[in-house]
Design an enzyme around this catalytic site. Structure first.
Site, PDB file in Angstrom:
ATOM      1  N   TYR A  91       0.833  -1.191   0.000  1.00 13.28           N
ATOM      2  CA  TYR A  91       0.000   0.000   0.000  1.00 13.28           C
ATOM      3  C   TYR A  91       0.880   1.258   0.000  1.00 13.28           C
ATOM      4  O   TYR A  91       1.915   1.298   0.685  1.00 13.28           O
ATOM      5  CB  TYR A  91      -0.852   0.053   1.265  1.00 13.28           C
ATOM      6  CG  TYR A  91      -2.130  -0.732   1.247  1.00 13.28           C
ATOM      7  CD1 TYR A  91      -2.979  -0.714   0.150  1.00 13.28           C
ATOM      8  CD2 TYR A  91      -2.534  -1.460   2.370  1.00 13.28           C
ATOM      9  CE1 TYR A  91      -4.177  -1.419   0.159  1.00 13.28           C
ATOM     10  CE2 TYR A  91      -3.730  -2.161   2.387  1.00 13.28           C
ATOM     11  CZ  TYR A  91      -4.546  -2.134   1.277  1.00 13.28           C
ATOM     12  OH  TYR A  91      -5.732  -2.831   1.291  1.00 13.28           O
ATOM     13  N   ASN A 135      -7.629   1.463   3.463  1.00 17.07           N
ATOM     14  CA  ASN A 135      -8.041   0.801   4.703  1.00 17.07           C
ATOM     15  C   ASN A 135      -6.813   0.567   5.580  1.00 17.07           C
ATOM     16  O   ASN A 135      -6.303   1.497   6.158  1.00 17.07           O
ATOM     17  CB  ASN A 135      -8.799  -0.496   4.405  1.00 17.07           C
ATOM     18  CG  ASN A 135      -9.520  -1.024   5.630  1.00 17.07           C
ATOM     19  OD1 ASN A 135      -8.922  -1.574   6.538  1.00 17.07           O
ATOM     20  ND2 ASN A 135     -10.833  -0.868   5.652  1.00 17.07           N
ATOM     21  N   ALA A 136      -6.359  -0.665   5.723  1.00 17.01           N
ATOM     22  CA  ALA A 136      -5.067  -0.990   6.352  1.00 17.01           C
ATOM     23  C   ALA A 136      -4.972  -0.572   7.811  1.00 17.01           C
ATOM     24  O   ALA A 136      -3.879  -0.414   8.336  1.00 17.01           O
ATOM     25  CB  ALA A 136      -3.913  -0.359   5.563  1.00 17.01           C
ATOM     26  N   GLU A 137      -6.127  -0.423   8.473  1.00 18.49           N
ATOM     27  CA  GLU A 137      -6.122   0.017   9.876  1.00 18.49           C
ATOM     28  C   GLU A 137      -5.364   1.335  10.035  1.00 18.49           C
ATOM     29  O   GLU A 137      -4.667   1.554  11.019  1.00 18.49           O
ATOM     30  CB  GLU A 137      -5.555  -1.067  10.803  1.00 18.49           C
ATOM     31  CG  GLU A 137      -6.478  -2.245  11.012  1.00 18.49           C
ATOM     32  CD  GLU A 137      -6.593  -3.125   9.793  1.00 18.49           C
ATOM     33  OE1 GLU A 137      -7.720  -3.325   9.297  1.00 18.49           O
ATOM     34  OE2 GLU A 137      -5.546  -3.633   9.324  1.00 18.49           O
ATOM     35  N   ASN A 195      -9.795   0.313  -3.096  1.00 19.76           N
ATOM     36  CA  ASN A 195      -9.795  -0.863  -2.220  1.00 19.76           C
ATOM     37  C   ASN A 195     -11.167  -1.048  -1.581  1.00 19.76           C
ATOM     38  O   ASN A 195     -11.767  -0.068  -1.128  1.00 19.76           O
ATOM     39  CB  ASN A 195      -8.740  -0.695  -1.117  1.00 19.76           C
ATOM     40  CG  ASN A 195      -8.519  -1.942  -0.300  1.00 19.76           C
ATOM     41  OD1 ASN A 195      -8.282  -3.005  -0.855  1.00 19.76           O
ATOM     42  ND2 ASN A 195      -8.598  -1.830   1.008  1.00 19.76           N
ATOM     43  N   GLU A 196     -11.661  -2.274  -1.579  1.00 21.26           N
ATOM     44  CA  GLU A 196     -12.798  -2.666  -0.745  1.00 21.26           C
ATOM     45  C   GLU A 196     -13.945  -1.652  -0.807  1.00 21.26           C
ATOM     46  O   GLU A 196     -14.114  -0.834   0.093  1.00 21.26           O
ATOM     47  CB  GLU A 196     -12.334  -2.858   0.709  1.00 21.26           C
ATOM     48  CG  GLU A 196     -11.280  -3.934   0.857  1.00 21.26           C
ATOM     49  CD  GLU A 196     -10.723  -4.045   2.257  1.00 21.26           C
ATOM     50  OE1 GLU A 196     -10.101  -5.075   2.550  1.00 21.26           O
ATOM     51  OE2 GLU A 196     -10.887  -3.091   3.056  1.00 21.26           O
ATOM     52  N   TYR A 250     -11.060 -13.045   5.264  1.00 18.27           N
ATOM     53  CA  TYR A 250     -10.424 -13.253   6.568  1.00 18.27           C
ATOM     54  C   TYR A 250     -11.284 -14.242   7.360  1.00 18.27           C
ATOM     55  O   TYR A 250     -12.127 -13.849   8.163  1.00 18.27           O
ATOM     56  CB  TYR A 250     -10.289 -11.927   7.318  1.00 18.27           C
ATOM     57  CG  TYR A 250      -9.275 -10.991   6.713  1.00 18.27           C
ATOM     58  CD1 TYR A 250      -8.012 -10.859   7.270  1.00 18.27           C
ATOM     59  CD2 TYR A 250      -9.571 -10.249   5.575  1.00 18.27           C
ATOM     60  CE1 TYR A 250      -7.074 -10.009   6.713  1.00 18.27           C
ATOM     61  CE2 TYR A 250      -8.639  -9.398   5.001  1.00 18.27           C
ATOM     62  CZ  TYR A 250      -7.394  -9.284   5.581  1.00 18.27           C
ATOM     63  OH  TYR A 250      -6.462  -8.440   5.016  1.00 18.27           O
ATOM     64  N   GLU A 286      -6.078 -10.331  -0.844  1.00 19.15           N
ATOM     65  CA  GLU A 286      -5.915 -10.245   0.610  1.00 19.15           C
ATOM     66  C   GLU A 286      -6.543 -11.488   1.204  1.00 19.15           C
ATOM     67  O   GLU A 286      -7.760 -11.628   1.218  1.00 19.15           O
ATOM     68  CB  GLU A 286      -6.616  -9.021   1.200  1.00 19.15           C
ATOM     69  CG  GLU A 286      -5.811  -7.758   1.200  1.00 19.15           C
ATOM     70  CD  GLU A 286      -6.457  -6.658   2.044  1.00 19.15           C
ATOM     71  OE1 GLU A 286      -6.928  -6.963   3.163  1.00 19.15           O
ATOM     72  OE2 GLU A 286      -6.477  -5.514   1.578  1.00 19.15           O
ATOM     73  N   TYR A 352       0.640  -7.886  13.710  1.00 21.27           N
ATOM     74  CA  TYR A 352      -0.361  -8.621  12.939  1.00 21.27           C
ATOM     75  C   TYR A 352      -0.190 -10.135  13.036  1.00 21.27           C
ATOM     76  O   TYR A 352      -0.820 -10.876  12.313  1.00 21.27           O
ATOM     77  CB  TYR A 352      -0.319  -8.184  11.465  1.00 21.27           C
ATOM     78  CG  TYR A 352      -1.691  -8.126  10.828  1.00 21.27           C
ATOM     79  CD1 TYR A 352      -2.466  -6.980  10.916  1.00 21.27           C
ATOM     80  CD2 TYR A 352      -2.224  -9.211  10.156  1.00 21.27           C
ATOM     81  CE1 TYR A 352      -3.726  -6.916  10.350  1.00 21.27           C
ATOM     82  CE2 TYR A 352      -3.489  -9.168   9.593  1.00 21.27           C
ATOM     83  CZ  TYR A 352      -4.238  -8.016   9.695  1.00 21.27           C
ATOM     84  OH  TYR A 352      -5.497  -7.958   9.136  1.00 21.27           O
TER      85      TYR A 352
END
Length: 1018
Positions: A91, A135-137, A195-196, A250, A286, A352
């Site tokens: 990213y 996203n990616a927290e 993304n998403e 996930y 992902e 993670y």
């Protein structure tokens, strides 16, 4: 003569099969597709093609911005390649590189070219994912924070203001990446669109279409991809759909509280692929590679239990069973959400529970990933397979694989077959993928020698708990060798020198069996636990009984001839072997990709023993060849090498190693770890100095230079709850992250009773409120809303009648939300002065110095600092002279003076002298590592000016904060700072120690530091 004739007939048979496969392979391939911009990257329903070669994309996620030391990116890339990965997904964070409208900063650790250069050197492709939303927290999911305030209406929709916000950023991405595409000899293979997201309403799809058009018309010609979260079938076709659709999944979710409890293994992936994008490869851009943890969570050790190596073994092979040929695990290396990078739901560590720890150290999860990665790399026949069927009676299709035995009803198998070579891949696991039982069974499978029930002599196939095995049939390896079947797993298969090599492995307590065609005159391993039987014509069945490996013998040589070598090991021993690519051009070497396996070289060696092998080269010196290895050691180990026969000498990190030639390219020796590992000193932190960092509550404080908060409208989605019409959202005034101060002025009559405030800071935020210099109360909220409403009563003695009074609010901005609320309402969402004058005359606001447009520290960047006085003055930076700010000696463990709520700043100096050629991993640990001390404080940890930790004592769980080399100076002086915010009138006594997480002999090379010193601030 008999052996020679038998060998000749076998060789002719294998060659005939190979030639037949080559003859029909092209004809049996479905038509390839491309985006018509380049034929370098194509695809069919099986796989990608790069330069006319099929490739199984096996990738892992890594974010360079979470490791802001460019010299360490090569370290991560080399570790990924060593695990058999051929791609890295990355990213790019819009908000970090475009800190203000019209201002772009792709310098220092935000630069892209060093990333491309390191990837090319390591030999790993890049799937670039530049957003704008990632996203990616991360705060606001990676959007530029200013856009959440300045863009009218929705973000990520086709609108004039949104297009004007993101398109200049994308233009910069294009300029910096187009020369690095694989079409230009660079490492960038694919680029993801945003993304998403959702394809409805149409403005979303139109935004995607605009984004794609911008890339296409300005020089990006590699395929564009999309990442769809959770089987929503978005952007498969229609407006905004890119070249390749991908599924984001996930299966174990993100709650690590339950530890090793699993969710069910998905069973519908293959059908989903057929229903969704049957004409393209099954792509998982992902797939769960771990889990992030949350404030107050159980910590990453529990996450490692939930998504550890057994999770990889079962769930990743389950993806293989669905015929997925493109997979990226998120995350492979997580890194650190330092500064204000994190979104509210995550704390500083982004470990993670990935295969590489935040400290860059390897663990058992990396080993399993390597066992899988090397198998995929070794198995060209696995790149093209048809899904034939499985043993689930509810699944339609031919059941060509059957399970027998006492535990047959507990087992589950899926059969894949290469239509060209006939190679079969039966992927087995327990029917209940979460089961911890041990089960045994046999398989009936089709082979070139007819239908066989296997194993034929070794009893049964055993699965111990959460385990998956790939059973092979008609598996070709090397130049001219073949396996009829194997219940043992393959670590490596290929050609080294003039020999075909097969490296099998399996649990030492299980039985294993393989039938293969031996070639040449060789020797067999002699043991009552290993039996050889001639069967099925030219094949020899090797039955490996339980406990064939015992004691210190972890590696068995099952067959050793001039033309073949067959090895067997337990999984732990197998994971100590490496197969580094050796640069050697082939007829298919693509210009620019000389370092890449398959596309630049197909030459390798096997190296057993070291902690890590980073790279290898072979140089001819006279009549001898020298194998030069570079890598890491964490202990002295025996060295085992399988190399071309001409290799006689070996060097390790530039030093010659004494090796013994045991014949046919096998060398043995000893690698001795440097004694310097024991010389790494971990100094104590002491001689702390302290100064108060809350002058904002004092009568003498002058806020005349602060921003007046007087906006009466906002583009932020959620409108204020109550007040007098003024909007008190930090980002509307340029303060979009970290700590923010608000000061509300009113001329008191003396009868004011208090203030009603609604404060929003995101999950786990806190705010402390003072009337003049009197502490009133702190509030916090752990919920997703991250908001607290309270009445703050005024003690009559704190009021100053007929004078200016100030209500000071210090709030923690935990980051903007992801998803639908990126335009988060951080600030004071409601305010009311109760009694007396009844209204605030003026509100002032201050975050980090200069806001997003004028912050002084351009190297560490826009998200590093917040609005604490110590930060605004630069006390956290190296070179700041504490004498100029009246610091006094005070230990951190003494806490704040007088045991009251407030903010103080502590600083100390520590010198490190790590011996060169060592790679040490250090962390700073609060309170002896106690995750939940229960004390009401928040601490910001600064390492040479970088905000590398946020500790919440009454919430947890993070107590240990890794600081990589480059942030820590391993060969000099380091400035450590702690901003301590105590949220109640109690004494707190935090401690902080430097700890050594691990050290290896080797490393990636010298690591530069880029820690600018303090400069006077205005």
């Amino acid at each position: 003569m008999y052996h020679s004739m038998r060998h000749l007939l076998l060789t002719l048979r294998v060659l005939l099969v190979l030639l037949t496969c080559l003859a029909i392979a092209f004809a049996s391939d479905p038509p390839r597709k491309s985006n018509s911009l380049s034929e370098a990257v194509q695809w069919d329903n099986y796989t990608l093609f790069l330069h006319d070669q099929r490739m199984f994309l096996y990738s892992g996620e890594f974010h360079t911005f979470r490791l802001p030391v460019p010299d360490l990116w090569l370290d991560i890339f080399q570790k990924m390649v060593a695990a058999g990965l051929n791609s890295v997904s990355i990213y790019i964070h819009w908000g970090l590189t475009n800190p203000a409208p019209g201002e772009f900063d792709f310098n220092d650790w935000r630069a892209l070219q060093p990333m491309f250069d390191a990837a090319k050197l390591a030999g790993i492709f890049i799937v670039l994912r530049p957003g704008p939303y990632i996203n990616a927290e991360t705060t606001a999911g990676g959007l530029a924070l200013w856009s959440t305030s300045l863009v009218e209406g929705d973000v990520r929709a086709n609108s004039t203001t949104w297009n004007a916000a993101y398109q200049p950023y994308v233009s910069n991405i294009i300029d910096l990446t187009k020369s690095n595409q694989v079409t230009e000899g660079g490492p960038m293979l694919l680029m993801q669109i945003d993304n998403e997201y959702s394809q409805t309403p149409v403005s979303h799809a139109e935004y995607f279409a605009d984004l794609e058009a911008q890339y296409r018309t300005n020089g990006i010609i590699v395929p564009l991809t999309y990442n769809d979260p959770g089987e929503k079938q978005q952007f498969v076709n229609g407006t905004g759909a890119p070249d390749l659709y991908g599924l984001d999944f996930y299966p174990n979710n993100f709650n690590c509280t339950n530890g090793s409890i699993w969710n069910p293994v998905p069973t519908n992936f293959h059908q989903y692929h057929l229903d969704t994008s049957f004409d393209r490869p099954f792509y998982l851009p992902e797939f769960q590679g771990g889990s992030h943890d949350y404030w107050g969570g159980p910590g990453y050790q529990r996450c490692r239990e939930r998504v550890g190596p057994d999770f990889e073994d079962v769930f990743y092979k389950n993806n293989w069973a669905a015929n997925a040929k493109m997979q990226s695990v998120y995350m492979f290396y997580g890194g650190t959400s330092w500064g204000g990078i994190a979104y509210p739901g995550a704390y500083t560590s982004y470990d993670y529970s990935g295969a590489i720890k935040e400290t860059r150290l390897l663990w058992e999860k990396y080993d399993e990933m390597k066992r899988q990665g090397l198998f995929i790399r070794s198995s060209p026949s696995f790149r093209k397979t048809d899904w034939i069927g499985n043993t689930n009676a509810t699944t339609p299709g031919p059941h060509v694989v059957e399970i027998q035995g006492k535990d047959a009803v507990k087992a589950f198998a899926t059969y894949l077959r290469n239509p060209d070579t006939g190679t079969g891949f039966t992927i087995s696991r327990q029917l209940d993928g979460t089961s911890l039982d041990e089960i045994s069974f046999q398989l009936t499978v089709p082979t070139s020698q007819g239908t066989l029930t296997i194993p034929q002599r070794a009893g049964s196939i055993t699965l111990t708990g959460r385990q998956s095995k790939v059973i092979l049939t008609d598996y070709p390896f090397g130049a001219s060798s073949a396996v009829l079947y194997s219940t043992a797993s393959v670590l490596f298969a290929g050609t080294i020198g003039s020999r075909d090599i097969l490296f099998l492995y399996g649990d030492p307590g299980h039985a294993h069996e393989a039938a293969l065609a031996f070639t040449g005159h060789g020797t067999r391993f002699t043991s009552s636990h290993v039996q050889y039987t001639s069967t099925h014509g030219a094949y020899t069945t090797i039955s490996i009984l339980p406990h064939a490996i015992s004691g210190n013998t972890g590696l068995l040589t099952l067959w050793d001839s001039p033309s073949q070598l067959v090895l067997f090991a337990d999984p732990v021993t197998a994971a100590t072997f490496w197969a580094p690519a050796v640069r050697s051009p082939t007829a298919h070497t693509a210009p620019g990709l000389e370092t890449f396996w398959q596309f630049g070289t197909n030459t390798t060696v096997l190296v057993g023993g070291p902690y890590l092998v980073r790279n290898a080269s072979i140089t001819q010196v006279g009549s001898n060849a020298v194998l030069a290895l570079r890598g890491d050691l964490n202990a002295s180990v025996p060295l085992t090498i399988v190399a071309p026969e001409g290799v006689r000498s070996v060097t390790w990190n530039g030093k010659e190693i004494q090796v013994r030639d045991v014949g046919r390219g096998m060398l043995e020796g000893q690698l001795t770890v440097s004694s310097k590992l024991r010389e790494v000193e971990v100094p104590k932190l002491g001689a702390w100095k302290f100064a108060d960092s809350l002058p904002e509550i004092k009568d003498s404080f002058d806020d005349s230079e602060w921003v007046i908060a007087d906006h009466t409208s906002t583009n932020i989605t959620i409108v204020p709850a109550f007040g007098d019409g003024r909007v008190l959202y930090g980002c509307d005034y340029g303060f979009c992250e970290n700590n923010i101060f608000w000061r509300g002025h009113f001329n008191a009559t003396g009868s004011e009773q208090g203030a009603n405030l609604t404060i929003n800071g995101g999950t786990a935020f806190a705010a402390s409120v003072w009337l003049n210099d009197v502490f009133l109360e702190s509030v916090s909220d752990i919920s997703a809303k991250g908001e607290a409403n309270a009445f703050f009563a005024f003690p009559p003695s704190a009021l100053k009648a007929q004078n200016d009074n100030v209500l000071t609010v210090l709030q923690d901005h935990m980051g903007n939300d992801e998803g639908s609320n990126q335009k988060s309402d951080r600030g004071i969402r409601g305010f009311e002065l109760v009694g007396g004058v009844g209204a605030f005359s003026t509100w002032k606001v201050q975050g980090k110095l200069g806001g997003y447009s004028g912050y002084p520290d351009k190297v560490r960047g826009v998200l590093n600092e917040g609005g604490l006085f110590a930060e605004r003055e630069g006390w956290h930076l190296p070179g700041f002279q504490t004498a100029s700010a009246n610091f006094t000696a005070r230990e951190l463990s003494a806490g704040l003076p007088n045991g009251s709520a407030g903010v103080g700043f502590f600083t100390t100096i520590v010198k490190l002298d790590v011996p060169h050629d060592l790679d040490a991993s250090f962390s700073l640990e609060f309170d002896g590592g106690e995750p939940y001390p229960g004390t009401p404080y928040r601490a910001l940890l600064f390492v040479n000016g970088w905000k590398f930790g946020k500790r919440i004592g009454n919430l947890g769980p993070q107590a240990r904060f890794p600081a990589p080399p480059g942030i820590l100076d391993h060969h000099g002086t380091n400035t450590i700072g702690v901003a301590l915010w105590v949220t109640d009138n109690v004494s707190v006594h935090p401690t902080l120690e430097l700890v050594l997480d691990g050290v290896v002999d080797g490393g990636v090379g010298s690591i530069a530091t880029n820690n600018p010193d303090w400069q006077p601030r205005t």
